[in-house]
Design a protein around this motif. Sequence first.
Motif, PDB file in Angstrom:
ATOM      1  N   LEU A  22     101.312  65.280 -14.386  1.00 29.04           N
ATOM      2  CA  LEU A  22     102.584  65.971 -14.185  1.00 29.04           C
ATOM      3  C   LEU A  22     103.643  65.470 -15.160  1.00 29.04           C
ATOM      4  O   LEU A  22     104.432  66.251 -15.708  1.00 29.04           O
ATOM      5  CB  LEU A  22     103.042  65.776 -12.741  1.00 29.04           C
ATOM      6  N   TRP A  23     103.663  64.163 -15.383  1.00 25.11           N
ATOM      7  CA  TRP A  23     104.620  63.593 -16.336  1.00 25.11           C
ATOM      8  C   TRP A  23     104.301  64.037 -17.760  1.00 25.11           C
ATOM      9  O   TRP A  23     105.207  64.405 -18.524  1.00 25.11           O
ATOM     10  CB  TRP A  23     104.590  62.074 -16.237  1.00 25.11           C
ATOM     11  N   LEU A  24     103.021  64.050 -18.128  1.00 26.00           N
ATOM     12  CA  LEU A  24     102.630  64.442 -19.483  1.00 26.00           C
ATOM     13  C   LEU A  24     102.935  65.908 -19.761  1.00 26.00           C
ATOM     14  O   LEU A  24     103.279  66.272 -20.892  1.00 26.00           O
ATOM     15  CB  LEU A  24     101.135  64.181 -19.695  1.00 26.00           C
ATOM     16  N   SER A  25     102.827  66.757 -18.737  1.00 23.36           N
ATOM     17  CA  SER A  25     103.051  68.196 -18.939  1.00 23.36           C
ATOM     18  C   SER A  25     104.469  68.505 -19.404  1.00 23.36           C
ATOM     19  O   SER A  25     104.705  69.531 -20.042  1.00 23.36           O
ATOM     20  CB  SER A  25     102.752  68.961 -17.644  1.00 23.36           C
ATOM     21  N   GLY A  26     105.407  67.615 -19.083  1.00 16.57           N
ATOM     22  CA  GLY A  26     106.784  67.853 -19.519  1.00 16.57           C
ATOM     23  C   GLY A  26     107.256  66.913 -20.598  1.00 16.57           C
ATOM     24  O   GLY A  26     108.384  67.038 -21.081  1.00 16.57           O
ATOM     25  N   GLU A  29     104.438  67.542 -26.642  1.00 12.46           N
ATOM     26  CA  GLU A  29     104.615  68.837 -27.287  1.00 12.46           C
ATOM     27  C   GLU A  29     103.450  69.765 -26.971  1.00 12.46           C
ATOM     28  O   GLU A  29     102.400  69.340 -26.469  1.00 12.46           O
ATOM     29  CB  GLU A  29     104.743  68.648 -28.795  1.00 12.46           C
ATOM     30  N   LEU A  30     103.619  71.055 -27.290  1.00 13.62           N
ATOM     31  CA  LEU A  30     102.679  72.083 -26.880  1.00 13.62           C
ATOM     32  C   LEU A  30     101.285  71.857 -27.461  1.00 13.62           C
ATOM     33  O   LEU A  30     100.286  71.940 -26.737  1.00 13.62           O
ATOM     34  CB  LEU A  30     103.207  73.463 -27.303  1.00 13.62           C
ATOM     35  N   TYR A  31     101.200  71.565 -28.758  1.00  9.56           N
ATOM     36  CA  TYR A  31      99.878  71.389 -29.385  1.00  9.56           C
ATOM     37  C   TYR A  31      99.123  70.232 -28.744  1.00  9.56           C
ATOM     38  O   TYR A  31      97.928  70.332 -28.452  1.00  9.56           O
ATOM     39  CB  TYR A  31     100.051  71.139 -30.890  1.00  9.56           C
ATOM     40  N   THR A  32      99.800  69.132 -28.509  1.00  7.50           N
ATOM     41  CA  THR A  32      99.168  67.974 -27.882  1.00  7.50           C
ATOM     42  C   THR A  32      98.722  68.291 -26.462  1.00  7.50           C
ATOM     43  O   THR A  32      97.655  67.851 -26.014  1.00  7.50           O
ATOM     44  CB  THR A  32     100.135  66.781 -27.875  1.00  7.50           C
ATOM     45  N   LEU A  33      99.529  69.073 -25.750  1.00 10.15           N
ATOM     46  CA  LEU A  33      99.185  69.451 -24.375  1.00 10.15           C
ATOM     47  C   LEU A  33      97.922  70.309 -24.349  1.00 10.15           C
ATOM     48  O   LEU A  33      97.048  70.124 -23.499  1.00 10.15           O
ATOM     49  CB  LEU A  33     100.350  70.204 -23.741  1.00 10.15           C
ATOM     50  N   LEU A  34      97.822  71.257 -25.289  1.00  3.88           N
ATOM     51  CA  LEU A  34      96.633  72.108 -25.360  1.00  3.88           C
ATOM     52  C   LEU A  34      95.393  71.282 -25.697  1.00  3.88           C
ATOM     53  O   LEU A  34      94.318  71.498 -25.132  1.00  3.88           O
ATOM     54  CB  LEU A  34      96.836  73.208 -26.405  1.00  3.88           C
TER      55      LEU A  34
END
Length: 336
Positions: A22-26, A29-34
């Motif tokens: 949950l902490w990482l999702s916010g 950045e978008l590329y890293t999250l994907l």
Amino acid sequence: MKLFSEKIQIIVISLAMVLVALWLSGAIELYTLLSLTVFLVMGLLSLSLAFIWGYGGILCFGQAAFFGLGAYTYAICAINWGDSTWAVVMAVLLPTLFSLLLGYVIFYGGVSDVYLGAITLAVSLVLFNWVNSTSGSEYHIGEALLGGFNGIPSVPTLNLPFQPEAIFMVTAGCLALCYALLKFVLLSRFGKTVVAIRENEQRAGLLGYNVPAHKLATFAIGAAIAGLAGCLYVNWGAFVSPGVFSISQSAQIIIWVIVGGRGTLLGPVISCVLLQWMVTRLGAQQTVDVNLVLGVILAVFVLLIPGGILPTLQRLWRRKRPAAPASRAQVSEVKP
């Protein structure tokens, strides 16, 4: 009391995984999250083999077969039904039923471990070659064209807002849930019997346990988790291709478990995420061959660190911890 504390520990670790996600999702950045989403999907896949091989003693070279079946089942059902609810159910159910059929032939047929690996690998190769040869328009299931080596594009995703954060949290939640469920299974009588069969199959049989039934159930649980991972993989990219059945995919899963440590559940997940991150980094350059690096890593762990990352770290931690002081009762016992 010990069993209760172990259950509390499982719940705490699972909740910690969700909170970190949950902490990482916010925070990233978008590329890293994907990228992290697909790493967690593969972590779930490694978790399935960690249970089958690490605790059940069943070396399955064809775990990619269940992963691919889950992926293709979800894609075909979602395209035909236009809804993901039952598509997810079928993506888990079909690999489970297939594993029960295959496992029944293997375990009740008395197939040895060496031939088991060969059979499961052959199943993956058959599925890979068959799906690759379905590129014509006549190869379809309902409205879903199989597409051959081109795969199936534009697959409908889960019934929730298509946002990277949502898919990431669903994947992290499934990983935490499957980890907790497997740990609770291992604490049960069934789990303890499975481990006993791994340690000495003949002795367990002589004690009256149904060895083929326990191995079949273990095999099916791992297949169900692999099918769920395949379903999440399709939702990550809205696309699936025959590569999910490939030999390289099967080999990577085994490497993740060996490097992470057999006999643990978190170890293979951690090694999977680390190795996937390393492969992504190395893929951006042309100097070093990625497969060569993976081969060297596998050789190092097999020869020098056979226990894997997590068991080795746990062993080192126990050595560095100071010995607990003896109780007064223990001291009085050794006095003359």
